[in-house]
Design a protein around this motif. Structure first.
Motif, PDB file in Angstrom:
ATOM      1  N   GLN A   1     -11.336  -6.097  -5.294  1.00  0.00           N
ATOM      2  CA  GLN A   1     -12.731  -5.657  -5.203  1.00  0.00           C
ATOM      3  C   GLN A   1     -12.983  -4.438  -6.088  1.00  0.00           C
ATOM      4  OE1 GLN A   1     -15.515  -7.029  -2.641  1.00  0.00           O
ATOM      5  NE2 GLN A   1     -16.136  -6.426  -4.715  1.00  0.00           N
ATOM      6  N   SER A   2     -11.965  -3.575  -6.244  1.00  0.00           N
ATOM      7  CA  SER A   2     -12.142  -2.372  -7.075  1.00  0.00           C
ATOM      8  C   SER A   2     -12.391  -2.728  -8.540  1.00  0.00           C
ATOM      9  CB  SER A   2     -10.917  -1.456  -6.957  1.00  0.00           C
ATOM     10  OG  SER A   2      -9.814  -1.975  -7.680  1.00  0.00           O
ATOM     11  N   TYR A   3     -11.866  -3.871  -8.974  1.00  0.00           N
ATOM     12  CA  TYR A   3     -12.078  -4.325 -10.357  1.00  0.00           C
ATOM     13  C   TYR A   3     -13.322  -5.202 -10.482  1.00  0.00           C
ATOM     14  CZ  TYR A   3      -7.358  -2.652 -11.345  1.00  0.00           C
ATOM     15  OH  TYR A   3      -6.247  -1.857 -11.496  1.00  0.00           O
TER      16      TYR A   3
ATOM     17  N   GLU B   1      -8.754  -5.309  -1.423  1.00  0.00           N
ATOM     18  CA  GLU B   1      -9.331  -4.021  -1.842  1.00  0.00           C
ATOM     19  C   GLU B   1      -9.121  -3.773  -3.330  1.00  0.00           C
ATOM     20  OE1 GLU B   1      -7.783  -0.791   0.504  1.00  0.00           O
ATOM     21  OE2 GLU B   1      -8.188  -1.889   2.374  1.00  0.00           O
ATOM     22  N   ARG B   2      -7.916  -4.062  -3.816  1.00  0.00           N
ATOM     23  CA  ARG B   2      -7.621  -3.823  -5.234  1.00  0.00           C
ATOM     24  C   ARG B   2      -8.437  -4.775  -6.107  1.00  0.00           C
ATOM     25  NH1 ARG B   2      -7.627   0.102  -6.150  1.00  0.00           N
ATOM     26  NH2 ARG B   2      -6.708  -0.142  -8.230  1.00  0.00           N
TER      27      ARG B   2
ATOM     28  N   ARG C   1       0.829  -1.207   0.000  1.00  0.00           N
ATOM     29  CA  ARG C   1       0.000   0.000   0.000  1.00  0.00           C
ATOM     30  C   ARG C   1       0.869   1.265   0.000  1.00  0.00           C
ATOM     31  NH1 ARG C   1      -5.328   0.413   1.598  1.00  0.00           N
ATOM     32  NH2 ARG C   1      -5.267  -1.532   2.790  1.00  0.00           N
TER      33      ARG C   1
ATOM     34  N   PRO D   1     -16.758  -4.617  -8.974  1.00  0.00           N
ATOM     35  CA  PRO D   1     -17.756  -3.884  -8.172  1.00  0.00           C
ATOM     36  C   PRO D   1     -19.068  -4.634  -7.979  1.00  0.00           C
ATOM     37  CG  PRO D   1     -17.541  -2.925 -10.368  1.00  0.00           C
ATOM     38  CD  PRO D   1     -16.416  -3.907 -10.220  1.00  0.00           C
TER      39      PRO D   1
ATOM     40  N   GLU E   1      -1.131  -5.051  -7.809  1.00  0.00           N
ATOM     41  CA  GLU E   1      -2.073  -4.565  -8.828  1.00  0.00           C
ATOM     42  C   GLU E   1      -2.225  -5.592  -9.948  1.00  0.00           C
ATOM     43  OE1 GLU E   1      -4.725  -1.391  -9.706  1.00  0.00           O
ATOM     44  OE2 GLU E   1      -3.440  -1.753  -7.975  1.00  0.00           O
TER      45      GLU E   1
END
Length: 355
Positions: free
Chosen positions: A298-300, A295-296, A209, A302, A264
């Motif tokens: 989950q961001s891709y 988190e990363r 992070r 939604p 990423e």
């Protein structure tokens, strides 16, 4: 007549080298439905000696690997015997052990898991079911992943089952078949760089992070040939050592930036692996504790719910499933799916050794 209940110890050592996972499990089959309960579970960490041995195993000669196999089998026997004794476990149907993968080159017809020698049964004085991958490779399969049949039998309520360990892998149902494949390296790479900073692993992804994503490296990682290949497909440490790490090392980056960029990359590949980006993903393995990675990812995704189970199932799911594979082998039932590995047929894999 088959039994309704089986008491086993499932044993797993993964490529992330966290240690040996042991789970004492009871499997119950009622009305054609399997269920399980974890009675005791423990992870026995590797000593520095064994970490070094296993990390460098890929460089050994054939004769050195034979010696390593003997030594590791003895080590595993001690670990298993201590677990059985410390938990006062009686009346086991079997110890079901994966062993530890040191060579995985299915395209050459090679896969080797050390710790699966017949003397393991004698040393621990228990029936042993082990060596689950070799038969599949001999039948033209990848020898991996083997966990998906357990996903189908024990965790069918989820749309996807994903493990984030040394490598990520996924399984799901498609047109009545279980589909599964390895997605990308995960902790084999992240732990490697965390250890350069003096840490065993990147706790909750905090170091990742703190870094920055290097877009050129990210683009190169995503362009690796493996990601465009059709499944079934699987990965071994050779891919990390021979391709991924040299690519990352081309760039003169701070370790935190390498961690951030690779995280990423893993998140992007997770999203790309899902045929439809909706539903629930059941996520297990050490990477599930990496908050930044989750988190990363989950961001891709939604419209997808990432479900992380209680810690016992999260950490010991693979040991549980290798326990199930052993039970299925004892029953003479299919425990490897050709739709997953690419083998010529479904089959019942593994060797059974008695003391």
């Amino acid at each position: 007549m088959f039994k309704e209940k089986y008491f086993v110890v499932g044993v797993m050592s993964g490529t992330s080298l966290d240690g040996v996972d042991l789970a004492h499990i009871v499997f119950t089959k009622v009305d054609n439905e399997w269920s399980f309960e974890i009675l005791q579970a423990e992870t026995v960490s590797y000593s520095v000696y064994w970490l070094n041995k296993l990390q460098t195993a890929v460089t050994l000669t054939s004769l050195e690997i034979i010696d390593l196999n003997d030594e590791y089998t003895s080590h595993l026997a001690t670990v298993i015997s201590d677990f059985i004794e410390n938990n006062a476990i009686k009346n086991l149907d079997a110890v079901c052990s994966h062993g530890h993968t040191v060579l995985h080159q299915p395209q050459k017809g090679i896969t080797l898991q050390i710790g699966n020698l017949p003397q393991l049964a004698t040393l621990i004085q228990q029936k042993v079911v082990c060596d689950f991958r070799v038969q599949d490779v001999a039948l033209g399969g990848q020898g991996a992943p083997l966990v998906p049949i357990g996903d189908r039998i024990l965790f069918s309520s989820y749309d996807y089952c994903m493990n984030l360990g040394g490598f990520s892998n996924i399984s799901f149902e498609k047109d009545g078949q279980r589909i599964a494949f390895d997605i990308s390296p995960v902790n084999t790479v992240l732990n490697f760089y965390a250890q350069q900073l003096g840490f065993e692993y990147d706790d909750k992804g905090a170091m990742s992070r703190s870094g920055n994503c290097h877009l050129e490296l990210l683009t190169e990682l995503n362009a690796l040939e493996f990601y465009s290949q059709k499944y079934p497909k699987s990965l071994g440490f050779e891919f990390v050592k021979g391709i991924v790490l040299p690519l990352i090392e081309k760039y003169n980056l701070a370790v935190a930036d390498k961690l951030n960029t690779f995280t990423e990359h893993v998140a992007l590949q997770i999203a790309a692996a899902l045929p439809t980006q909706t539903g629930q993903i059941f996520v297990t393995g050490g990477g599930a504790y990496n908050d930044f990675l989750i988190e990363r990812a989950q961001s891709y995704l939604p419209n997808t719910e990432i479900v992380i189970p209680d810690p016992e199932v999260l950490e010991f799911k693979e040991a549980v499933i290798f326990g199930l594979l052993g039970v299925l082998k004892l029953r003479g039932e299919i425990n490897v799916l050709c739709s997953v590995t690419g083998a010529q047929q479904d089959h019942s894999a593994g060797m059974v050794y008695t003391p």
